[in-house]
Design a protein around this motif. Structure first.
Motif: not given
Ligand code: AP5
Ligand code: MG
Length: 204
Positions: A103-105, A32-34, A148-150
């Protein structure tokens, strides 16, 4: 009817703006972000990722952020009240310079879609990126090396996938007339050429 019992900014300016709104759906790691980055580059739309908004709230260290962090670590959905409030606030902030919103996600459950269309505006197009769970897990574990995403760990990824599978079908079903499903198994460039066709079709 969706539950609207929460603090919301006045969304009248968004209702009146009449600029195109695109929802971007897909499992965790589907790209989605890409793809949104590529869309921004070509069309200059305003990209708002609900995940990014929530992570910014967590980073603020507020009490609410601490509570959100726990929910996200469990791969569950954050309260729709909070998401809708943050989303409307950001959309209003960007309105003056926006040519369109990605609107992503969002929505992650049907009620979120209903709330959005009631309070803001009907969306014009839903882009849905489809990929197998195997592909999604591989991508996220690879991204975990540097993100670094939890929530990029094996246990949370499984939970994120479960949450996605429990909620996504009713959304795609309800908005099938404006949904463009695109295989996300291809290269980012080939996927983007399909995205471009879909977006050009709503702009003409
Ligand atoms: P969010 O941040 O939206 O996470 P997600 O949906 O799990 O998706 P990701 O951001 O991890 O992946 P992506 O699809 O953007 O893929 P990307 O382009 O990065 O949400 C996080 C959490 O916030 C949720 O779990 C929930 O708790 C909460 N939340 C968010 N929205 C909410 C809402 N509306 N309501 C309630 N709660 C909410 O790509 C992934 C990787 O793959 C990258 O490394 C990329 O380089 C690579 N890649 C991308 N495309 C390709 C390709 N075609 N081929 C090969 N590799 C590729
Ligand atoms: Mg993302």
């Amino acid at each position: 009817m969706a539950n609207l019992d929460f603090d919301m900014p006045d969304t009248t300016p968004l209702k009146n703006a009449g600029i195109p709104i695109i929802w971007v759906l897909g499992g965790p790691g589907s790209g989605k972000g890409t793809q949104c980055d590529k869309i921004v580059e070509k069309y200059g739309f305003t990209h708002i990722s609900t995940g990014d908004l929530l992570r910014a709230d967590v980073a603020s260290g507020s009490d609410r952020g601490k509570a959100l962090e726990q929910v996200m670590k469990e791969g569950q959905l954050v309260s729709s009240k909070v998401v809708m409030g943050l989303l409307a606030e950001r959309m209003l902030m960007e309105l003056i310079k926006s040519k369109g919103y990605l609107i992503d996600g969002y929505p992650r459950e049907l009620a979120q879609g209903e709330q959005f269309e009631q309070l803001i505006s009907p969306c014009k197009l839903v882009l849905y990126f489809e990929a197998s769970d195997d592909t999604l897990v591989k991508r996220l574990l690879h991204r975990a090396l540097s993100s670094g995403r939890e929530d990029d760990n094996e246990e949370t990824i499984k939970k994120r996938l479960n949450t996605f599978h429990s909620n996504n079908d009713p959304i795609v079903q309800a908005y099938k007339d404006k949904t463009k499903s695109i295989s996300a198994e291809d290269t980012p460039e080939n996927i983007f050429s399909q995205v471009v066709q879909s977006i050009d079709a709503i702009l003409t």
